[in-house]
Design an enzyme around this catalytic site. Structure first.
Site, PDB file in Angstrom:
ATOM      1  N   ASN A   9       0.860  -1.181   0.000  1.00  0.00           N
ATOM      2  CA  ASN A   9       0.000   0.000   0.000  1.00  0.00           C
ATOM      3  C   ASN A   9       0.900   1.236   0.000  1.00  0.00           C
ATOM      4  OD1 ASN A   9      -1.809   2.053   0.516  1.00  0.00           O
ATOM      5  ND2 ASN A   9      -2.237   1.439   2.634  1.00  0.00           N
ATOM      6  N   LYS A  11       0.112   4.247  -0.223  1.00  0.00           N
ATOM      7  CA  LYS A  11      -0.545   5.432   0.357  1.00  0.00           C
ATOM      8  C   LYS A  11      -0.330   6.646  -0.565  1.00  0.00           C
ATOM      9  CE  LYS A  11       0.130   3.423   4.848  1.00  0.00           C
ATOM     10  NZ  LYS A  11       0.021   3.575   6.265  1.00  0.00           N
ATOM     11  N   GLU A  98      -6.951   4.371   7.798  1.00  0.00           N
ATOM     12  CA  GLU A  98      -6.782   5.816   7.533  1.00  0.00           C
ATOM     13  C   GLU A  98      -8.013   6.384   6.841  1.00  0.00           C
ATOM     14  OE1 GLU A  98      -3.013   5.430   5.550  1.00  0.00           O
ATOM     15  OE2 GLU A  98      -2.112   4.835   7.453  1.00  0.00           O
ATOM     16  N   GLU A 168      -5.400  -5.370  10.474  1.00  0.00           N
ATOM     17  CA  GLU A 168      -4.385  -4.361  10.737  1.00  0.00           C
ATOM     18  C   GLU A 168      -4.690  -3.660  12.063  1.00  0.00           C
ATOM     19  OE1 GLU A 168      -2.380  -3.031   6.854  1.00  0.00           O
ATOM     20  OE2 GLU A 168      -4.122  -1.763   7.146  1.00  0.00           O
ATOM     21  N   GLY A 174       2.308   1.979  10.840  1.00  0.00           N
ATOM     22  CA  GLY A 174       3.227   3.112  10.708  1.00  0.00           C
ATOM     23  C   GLY A 174       3.903   3.511  12.009  1.00  0.00           C
ATOM     24  N   SER A 214       3.398  -2.462  10.340  1.00  0.00           N
ATOM     25  CA  SER A 214       4.859  -2.449  10.505  1.00  0.00           C
ATOM     26  C   SER A 214       5.515  -3.780  10.133  1.00  0.00           C
ATOM     27  CB  SER A 214       5.232  -2.034  11.928  1.00  0.00           C
ATOM     28  OG  SER A 214       4.763  -0.718  12.181  1.00  0.00           O
TER      29      SER A 214
HETATM   30  C1  PEP Z   1      -0.733  -0.032   6.044  1.00  0.00           C
HETATM   31  O1  PEP Z   1      -0.773   1.132   5.732  1.00  0.00           O
HETATM   32  O2  PEP Z   1      -1.610  -0.789   5.638  1.00  0.00           O
HETATM   33  C2  PEP Z   1       0.359  -0.491   6.888  1.00  0.00           C
HETATM   34  C3  PEP Z   1       0.290  -1.677   7.408  1.00  0.00           C
HETATM   35  O3  PEP Z   1       1.409   0.400   7.099  1.00  0.00           O
HETATM   36  P1  PEP Z   1       2.815   0.064   7.800  1.00  0.00           P
HETATM   37  O4  PEP Z   1       3.341  -1.200   7.181  1.00  0.00           O
HETATM   38  O5  PEP Z   1       3.678   1.245   7.496  1.00  0.00           O
HETATM   39  O6  PEP Z   1       2.548  -0.101   9.256  1.00  0.00           O
END
Ligand code: PEP
Length: 254
Positions: A9, A11, A98, A168, A174, A214
Site C-alpha cells: 500500500n 498510500k 486511515e 491491521e 506506521g 509495521s
Molecule cells: C498499512 O498502511 O496498511 C500499513 C500496514 O502500514 P505500515 O506497514 O507502514 O505499518
C-alpha cells in the site's frame, strides 16, 4: 492450499517519476519463482496506468487504494471500479483504517464498497483492526468481530470466498510496533471462526487473511509462519524494493 498475498500500500507517496523507479526496481528484483505467493502493488490513482504498463509481463498484479460505489456520475473526486478495471487493476483496498479515521468511512460504507468491488470483478482487500484503546480495554474481538460481520453483510457464500481480509491493528500501523506473531495469529484465528459462523468452515478455510502493521523483512518470516496468516499488507516497507522484495521472499519461504 490458500495462496499467500503480499500487497504493498503506497498510500499518498510517489509521483509519476518515483512510481516508475519503484516499479522497475521491484520488477527487476522479483526474478524468482513465486510458487503460491501473489504480489500486488497499490500505487496512488495517478500512477495506476503507468504502473500497469510497467508491470506487463511480470507476475505482479495491480491494485488501487480506494474506490466509489457507482460506475459513473456526478461524484466529484471519486473513482469508479469500472475505471480501476480499465486502468489494469485487479485488486482494491477497502476500508483502510486511515480512510475510516480521516475520510469518514464506516462499517456500512465498507460493506457497500466490498459488494460493489465483487460485482465489478475486483478482489477487495477489506481492512479491519482495533485501536490501542480498544485493545487495552480488552474489546479487540468485539470490535474486529463487528467489523468482519458488517463487511460480509448481504454477500453470498461464493462471493465471500473471493474477499481478502487484512487484519491491521491500528496501533501497529506506521508506528514500528508490530503485533507479536502470537497476538496476530490469535486474531486471525478468531476472524476465520467468525467467517465459518457466517458461512461454513470450507469457505472460512479458503479466505485469505493478511496481517498488516509495521511488517518488515526482519519480522515477516515469523508472522507469515503462523497457520492463519496468509500474507501481508505492507505500508512503509513497500516504498523501497530493498525492503518490499525480502518480504515477498519470506512469503515464498514459509
Ligand atoms: C498499512 O498502511 O496498511 C500499513 C500496514 O502500514 P505500515 O506497514 O507502514 O505499518
Amino acid at each position: 492450499m490458500r495462496p499467500k498475498i503480499i500487497a504493498g500500500n503506497w498510500k499518498m507517496y510517489k509521483d509519476l517519476h518515483a512510481s516508475s523507479e519503484l516499479i522497475a526496481s521491484v520488477v527487476s528484483r522479483v526474478d524468482f519463482d513465486l510458487d503460491n505467493v501473489r504480489v500486488v502493488v497499490c500505487p496512488p490513482f495517478t500512477s495506476l496506468e503507468l504502473a500497469h504498463r510497467l508491470l506487463e509481463g511480470s507476475p505482479i498484479a495491480l491494485g488501487a487504494q480506494n474506490m466509489y460505489t457507482e460506475d459513473e456520475g456526478a461524484f466529484t473526486g471519486e473513482i469508479s471500479p469500472k475505471m480501476l478495471l480499465a486502468a489494469g487493476c485487479t485488486y482494491v483496498i477497502i476500508g483502510h483504517s486511515e480512510r475510516r479515521q480521516y475520510f469518514g468511512e464506516t462499517n456500512v460504507s465498507v460493506n457497500a464498497k466490498v459488494r460493489k468491488a465483487l460485482a465489478a470483478g475486483l478482489t477487495p482487500i477489506a481492512c479491519v483492526g482495533e485501536s490501542l484503546e480498544e485493545r487495552e480495554k480488552g474489546i479487540t474481538e468485539q470490535v474486529v468481530g463487528t467489523q468482519v460481520k458488517a463487511l460480509f453483510k448481504e454477500i453470498s457464500e461464493a462471493d465471500a470466498s473471493r474477499v481478502v481480509i487484512a487484519y491491521e491493528p491500528i496501533w501497529a500501523i506506521g508506528t514500528g510496533k508490530t503485533a507479536t506473531p502470537a497476538q496476530a495469529q490469535e486474531v486471525h484465528q478468531f476472524i476465520r471462526k467468525i467467517v465459518a459462523q457466517l458461512y461454513s468452515w470450507p469457505t472460512a478455510d479458503k479466505i485469505v487473511i493478511q496481517y498488516g502493521g509495521s511488517v518488515k523483512p526482519e519480522n515477516a518470516v515469523d508472522l507469515l509462519k503462523q497457520p492463519d496468516i496468509d500474507g501481508a499488507l505492507v505500508g512503509g516497507a513497500c516504498l523501497k524494493a530493498e525492503t518490499f522484495v525480502p518480504i515477498i521472499r519470506a512469503a515464498v519461504k514459509t
